[in-house]
Design an enzyme around this catalytic site. Structure first.
Site, mmCIF file in Angstrom:
data_model
loop_
_atom_site.group_PDB
_atom_site.id
_atom_site.type_symbol
_atom_site.label_atom_id
_atom_site.label_comp_id
_atom_site.label_asym_id
_atom_site.label_seq_id
_atom_site.Cartn_x
_atom_site.Cartn_y
_atom_site.Cartn_z
ATOM 1 N N LYS A 208 0.766 -1.197 -0.009
ATOM 2 C CA LYS A 208 -0.033 0.054 -0.086
ATOM 3 C C LYS A 208 0.910 1.276 0.117
ATOM 4 O O LYS A 208 0.679 2.238 -0.754
ATOM 5 C CB LYS A 208 -1.008 0.185 1.240
ATOM 6 N N GLN B 258 -4.886 -1.878 9.753
ATOM 7 C CA GLN B 258 -4.709 -3.402 9.001
ATOM 8 C C GLN B 258 -5.182 -4.235 9.905
ATOM 9 O O GLN B 258 -4.733 -4.299 11.187
ATOM 10 C CB GLN B 258 -3.209 -3.493 8.742
ATOM 11 N N ASP C 139 -11.116 2.960 4.408
ATOM 12 C CA ASP C 139 -11.564 1.419 4.322
ATOM 13 C C ASP C 139 -12.830 1.191 4.102
ATOM 14 O O ASP C 139 -13.202 0.163 3.678
ATOM 15 C CB ASP C 139 -11.152 0.738 5.485
HETATM 16 N N1 GUN Z 1 -7.133 -7.181 6.025
HETATM 17 C C1 GUN Z 1 -7.588 -7.769 4.954
HETATM 18 N N2 GUN Z 1 -7.912 -6.937 4.005
HETATM 19 C C2 GUN Z 1 -8.258 -5.730 4.629
HETATM 20 C C3 GUN Z 1 -8.745 -4.514 4.377
HETATM 21 O O1 GUN Z 1 -9.141 -4.227 3.046
HETATM 22 N N3 GUN Z 1 -8.416 -3.473 5.193
HETATM 23 C C4 GUN Z 1 -7.699 -3.567 6.332
HETATM 24 N N4 GUN Z 1 -7.704 -2.430 7.229
HETATM 25 N N5 GUN Z 1 -7.262 -4.621 6.770
HETATM 26 C C5 GUN Z 1 -7.450 -5.702 6.059
#
Ligand code: GUN
Length: 290
Positions: free
Chosen positions: A52, A96, A119
């Protein structure tokens, strides 16, 4: 079968975003800024957060990764979130998931300012999505909608089975596909561990979206001839033949299913890059709103 190429599709999206950031910078404005909070040392989470941050570099965003030890208390994480909520330099941030067991994920998500929740996990944003109001759409379902859009895959009137009902994939996916939009207007069934006749149900799907986290769960007999199959699953399985010591395995038995599908995603280069592209789209939106 045509492979849905999330790598090239997400590259296109990043290119579009990079051009907008170029214009912003040329007019003397600052770049959008995304922050990510990573708690602990889970290998997959570290990898996602690293990717990311690289995506941000590529499109010209600023990015910050905040690493916290696995042993950090829930309160310390909540304090960090309060700091990020108040930080004028940060347009959006993510925490995350998954979090360590001693933390309440719902409580953590509720602490995020909905205006910075790129998100799209907060109740306000999920509510707006359900009502069809402007919002930050959950990144993975929105990435899948972008694949349908960019490959001109017809969803209207189609029977779509979503396998899995998580808050971050299955449930928002079902809502987006059933709305009166394009793509959308599908007839959606959400299936889960208590669903009866799962095999028959899946085999009746024109579009099958699989997000249950069970490796190679969907076998050829569960797929209708000509179906569109989207594999969201990504599980690390030990593999001594790989330098990393593992390989990623999806929820779909790709080799046996591929000849039955019209369109299919692969475990790598499929949904993952599209999720990350959606996060960039949401961050740009958060910046523009401020
Ligand atoms: N863990 C797995 N997919 C995601 C996501 O799209 N966002 C976040 N914050 N954690 C994740």
């Amino acid at each position: 079968m045509q492979l849905l190429d999330g790598t090239s599709c997400s590259q296109q999206i990043r290119q579009e975003i990079a051009e907008q950031v170029e214009q912003l910078k040329a007019s003397g404005k600052r770049a959008p800024h995304l922050a990510a909070v990573l708690v602990g040392h889970d290998g997959a989470s570290q990898n996602y957060v690293g990717m990311k941050a690289r995506d941000c570099d590529e499109v010209g965003f600023n990015s910050t990764v905040i690493r916290m030890e696995e042993s950090v208390s829930e309160q310390e994480l909540l304090d960090k979130i309060a700091e990020l909520n108040a930080d004028d330099e940060i347009d959006g941030f993510i925490v995350q998931l998954p979090l360590p067991d001693h933390m309440d994920e719902d409580k953590v998500i509720l602490a995020i300012d909905p205006r910075k929740d790129v998100d799209g996990f907060c109740p306000e944003n999920v509510g707006n999505m359900s009502l069809g109001l402007p919002t930050f759409l959950s990144a993975t379902p929105n990435g899948i909608m972008e694949l349908f859009r960019r490959y001109n895959i017809e969803t209207e009137g189609k029977h779509c089975v979503v396998l899995g009902r998580s808050n971050i994939v299955g449930t928002p996916m079902a809502i987006l596909l059933s709305r009166n939009t394009n793509p959308g207007n599908a007839t959606v069934t959400i299936a889960h561990s208590r669903t009866k006749n799962l095999k028959e149900l899946c085999a009746s799907a024109d579009i099958l979206i699989v997000a249950i986290g069970k490796t190679e769960f969907v076998t050829a007999d569960m797929v209708k001839e000509g179906a569109v199959v989207i594999d969201v699953g990504q599980t690390r399985v030990p593999d001594s033949s790989k330098k990393s010591g593992f390989r990623n395995v999806g929820d779909v038995d790709f080799d046996n299913v591929k000849d039955k599908c019209s369109y299919l995603t692969y475990v790598t280069g499929g949904v993952g890059p599209m999720t990350r592209a959606s996060l960039l789209q949401n961050t740009l939106k958060a910046y523009q709103r401020r």
